[in-house]
Write an enzyme that holds these catalytic residues in place. Structure first.
Site, short mmCIF file in Angstrom:
data_model
loop_
_atom_site.label_atom_id
_atom_site.label_comp_id
_atom_site.label_asym_id
_atom_site.label_seq_id
_atom_site.Cartn_x
_atom_site.Cartn_y
_atom_site.Cartn_z
N LYS A 70 8.85 6.63 -7.51
CA LYS A 70 7.96 6.15 -6.45
C LYS A 70 8.81 5.56 -5.32
CE LYS A 70 5.22 3.10 -4.22
NZ LYS A 70 5.65 2.13 -3.20
N GLU A 107 4.61 0.42 4.30
CA GLU A 107 5.11 -0.57 3.33
C GLU A 107 6.31 -1.33 3.89
OE1 GLU A 107 5.54 0.88 -0.71
OE2 GLU A 107 7.04 -0.66 -1.14
N HIS A 162 11.40 -8.37 -0.31
CA HIS A 162 10.00 -8.05 -0.07
C HIS A 162 9.26 -9.22 0.54
CE1 HIS A 162 8.88 -4.35 -2.69
NE2 HIS A 162 9.83 -4.10 -1.83
N ASP A 201 3.51 18.20 4.96
CA ASP A 201 2.40 17.91 4.05
C ASP A 201 2.92 17.09 2.86
OD1 ASP A 201 0.48 18.03 2.05
OD2 ASP A 201 -0.01 20.13 2.37
#
Ligand code: MEV
Length: 436
Positions: free
Chosen positions: A278, A84, A391, A294
């Site tokens: 998130k 991202e 972004h 993991d």
């Protein structure tokens, strides 16, 4: 669409032939794309092929570095594997921001891991309790060969308790087992111990007099570690005078007011908390992946922890006290720096070397910091400029790459979008004009 038996027994080339014939006839470049991502070093390719099953190629993720993290007085450049855009830039910016404000401080609140033997028992709970107490030492002695090496490293089985869960589910009991696995994530160790506990439980029950006379025995349903590790917990924090958060008193106070309210919104509003967390996981997962851990286990455990009070909530918190801004995260992170991929994947080894071969605790600390930094950067943008500005700058690069812009086109586009809003169609229009 076709089905096949024995797919796993085919060679890699045969697998590719089968999949391209049956599922990729609509994609003529399939074989060349698959092969384009093979490594020319055959031994390295074989290593990757053998990490998992039915492999046909490699799936790349970018590996970046966020420098300038001062954590407990030590400087780190943190490796991050993430696709991202903006995440690594945001982490780096937050690291730099806190560098001259005392850096990040961390604290390990616990390192206990958990696993269960889930079993059924239909008989008298008091008899089960007496049985458990009489054989408890056997659970330890019969796992001695498994725990020997772990004990040498300072870990092992911490405790085993019998839990009666029959109020929630008929006949359901558990052995609730806690472990210390030191620098290993410990999944194999824990699961091996648990499976032995399961065998011991059933075998010992067969010769337990009360059960024989009642003709009922515990029946093991399953033995498995839990990825919910609320006692394998780390706290990371930053703090500074409120006045350091703006050029003027008003600006600093406005920032702190809006930032604090944004965190409080994530504490009470699950819709916001999910996106808020998130963003935290953007940082955490990237470090977890780079260091060969993991990320699914971490994700599951973190989100369960975020819901531990009955409603999904923020992992970060804020407080203003005596003119000081305090911002922290508390997060469960069962990480390892030995075992698993850590000694197999060359890039994982490189990332751990970049961190100077951290212990699992040290990795917990800096992973939590990456999450906190990410959240600081995201909420900072959200309550000031909004996130789209940053972004879209990165997005611009992705669009330019997609259209294979050359160096001149890139430089001109970057210049143009300093004063224009980046949108997909605007970038395409500009490229068309340049190329006309
Ligand atoms: C995007 O990947 C993450 C953010 O949405 C996080 C947040 O809203 O706090 C920017």
């Amino acid at each position: 669409m076709s089905q096949i038996s024995g797919f796993s027994k085919l060679t890699k080339l045969e697998k590719i032939d089968w999949i391209t014939t049956h599922y990729l006839s609509n994609y003529p470049q399939a074989k060349s794309v698959i092969k384009q991502y093979w490594n020319s070093d055959e031994a390295l390719q074989k290593l990757h092929d053998e990490f998992t099953e039915n492999t046909i190629s490699n799936y790349y993720l970018p590996l970046g570095v966020a420098p300038n993290f001062e954590i407990d007085g030590k400087l780190y450049a943190i490796p991050m594997a993430i696709e991202e855009s903006s995440v690594i830039a945001a982490a780096s910016k937050a690291a730099k921001f806190w560098l001259d404000k005392g850096g990040f401080k961390t604290e390990i609140l616990g390192t206990t891991k958990v696993g269960h033997v889930h079993f059924n028992f239909e008989g008298n709970p008091e008899h089960l309790k007496a049985f458990f107490n009489s054989v408890k030492s056997k659970f330890f002695s019969e796992t001695a060969s498994i725990t020997k090496n772990m004990e040498k490293r300072g870990g092992g089985i911490k405790d085993i308790q019998l839990i009666n869960k029959t109020d929630s589910l008929k006949n359901y009991y558990q052995l609730y087992c806690t472990f210390e696995t030191v620098d290993a994530m410990g999944a194999n160790f824990i699961n091996s111990c648990l499976e032995q506990f399961g065998h011991t439980l059933e075998a010992e029950a067969r010769s337990y007099q009360e059960f024989i006379s009642e003709d009922t025995y515990p029946e093991v349903i399953m033995c498995i570690l839990s990825n919910y590790v609320p006692e394998c917990l780390v706290r990371a924090k930053v703090s500074c005078p409120v006045s350091a958060l703006g050029d003027t008193k008003e600006e600093a106070e406005r920032f702190v007011r809006k930032f604090s309210q944004a965190i409080k919104i994530a504490e009470i509003e699950p819709y916001r908390a999910v996106t808020h967390n998130k963003g935290i996981m953007n940082g955490i997962d990237a470090v977890v992946l780079a260091t060969g851990n993991d990320f699914r286990a971490i994700e599951a455990g973190v989100h369960a922890y975020a819901s531990r009070k009955g409603q999904y909530s923020s992992l970060t918190h804020v407080k203003v006290e005596d003119g000081n801004f305090k911002f922290w995260i508390e997060v469960p992170l069962a990480l390892g720096t030995i075992g698993g991929l850590t000694s197999l994947h060359p890039l994982v080894k490189l990332c751990l070397a970049m961190l100077n071969h951290p212990s699992a605790e040290e990795l917990m600390r800096l992973t939590a910091v990456a999450g906190l930094a990410q959240n600081f950067a995201a909420v900072n943008s959200l309550v000031t400029t909004g996130i789209q500005k940053g972004h879209m700058k990165m997005h611009l690069m992705n669009i330019l790459n997609q259209f294979e812009a050359n160096e001149t086109e890139r430089a001109d586009a970057v210049e143009y979008f300093k004063t224009h809003t980046v949108t997909h169609s605007e970038v395409i229009n500009l490229l068309k004009k340049m190329r006309a």
